[in-house]
Design a protein around this motif. Structure first.
Motif, short mmCIF file in Angstrom:
data_model
loop_
_atom_site.label_atom_id
_atom_site.label_comp_id
_atom_site.label_asym_id
_atom_site.label_seq_id
_atom_site.Cartn_x
_atom_site.Cartn_y
_atom_site.Cartn_z
N GLN A 225 0.52 -1.02 -0.17
CA GLN A 225 0.02 -0.20 -0.05
C GLN A 225 0.95 1.31 -0.01
OE1 GLN A 225 -2.79 -0.42 3.47
NE2 GLN A 225 -4.37 -1.50 2.64
N THR B 174 -3.79 7.64 -4.00
CA THR B 174 -5.54 8.10 -3.51
C THR B 174 -5.63 9.13 -3.41
OG1 THR B 174 -4.72 6.25 -1.75
CG2 THR B 174 -6.38 7.12 -1.53
N ASP C 132 -9.26 4.69 -3.36
CA ASP C 132 -7.85 3.88 -4.80
C ASP C 132 -8.39 4.17 -6.83
OD1 ASP C 132 -8.95 1.84 -5.81
OD2 ASP C 132 -8.36 0.60 -3.80
#
Length: 187
Positions: A136, A141, A164
């Protein structure tokens, strides 16, 4: 028989009625309007006058009349057998509608949005530098903020959320589907 109102009084009555009907001004009571125009007849006569102008105003506003439509409508109202509109009232109603048409239309549109209306949209892209999972980290984002004006008297709501890359693609596809459907109806 009801006394005739002056042009200034008719304009005052129309402004008061529009404030009461379309802008939520509850202080524009029948009694208040009667005092403001200094009507000398009975309360019953004045109530009938208000009812007549209110009926005209509601008809004009509901149809969002253009000037030529308004002229034809008012002309037909002057030719009615029962309770015809005075020829002196026609230019007053035209003047009033010319100055208030847009404001009243906007008020009606605002009132028709039961669930609110999107008034602002802002966004930014953040890249995660810390996360529980290594996969991640460094992933972009989208952070989205929507400002929604609720229906009359309910204020504003701010909605914030993150998406996302996949969620952003999905949302864009849904928006494209909406646009496709709108285009079908407008062609």
């Amino acid at each position: 028989m009801a006394a005739q109102l002056s042009a200034k009084s008719v304009l005052g009555v129309l402004n008061g009625l529009s404030r009461r009907l379309y802008f939520g001004d509850e202080s524009m009571t029948d009694e208040f309007l009667r005092e403001q125009v200094e009507y000398g007849g009975s309360i019953e006569e004045f109530s009938a006058i208000l009812k007549r102008y209110e009926s005209l105003l509601v008809s004009i506003a509901a149809a969002h009349m253009e000037f030529t439509q308004l002229q034809a409508f008012l002309s037909s109202q002057t030719k009615k057998r029962e309770n015809p509109l005075s020829e002196d009232d026609v230019p007053v109603l035209q003047k009033f509608w010319k100055s208030q048409r847009t404001k009243i239309h906007e008020a009606l549109v605002r009132r028709s949005h039961a669930d609110g209306q999107l008034t602002d949209l802002s966004w930014r892209i953040d890249v995660k530098s810390k996360a529980r999972n290594l996969d991640q980290i460094n992933q972009p984002t989208a952070i989205v903020e929507m400002q929604i004006d609720q229906s009359v008297g309910k204020g504003r709501e701010i909605l914030r959320f993150e998406m996302d890359e996949q969620h952003t693609k999905d949302m864009l596809q849904h928006i494209n589907d909406i646009q496709t459907q709108i285009d079908k109806f407008t062609k």
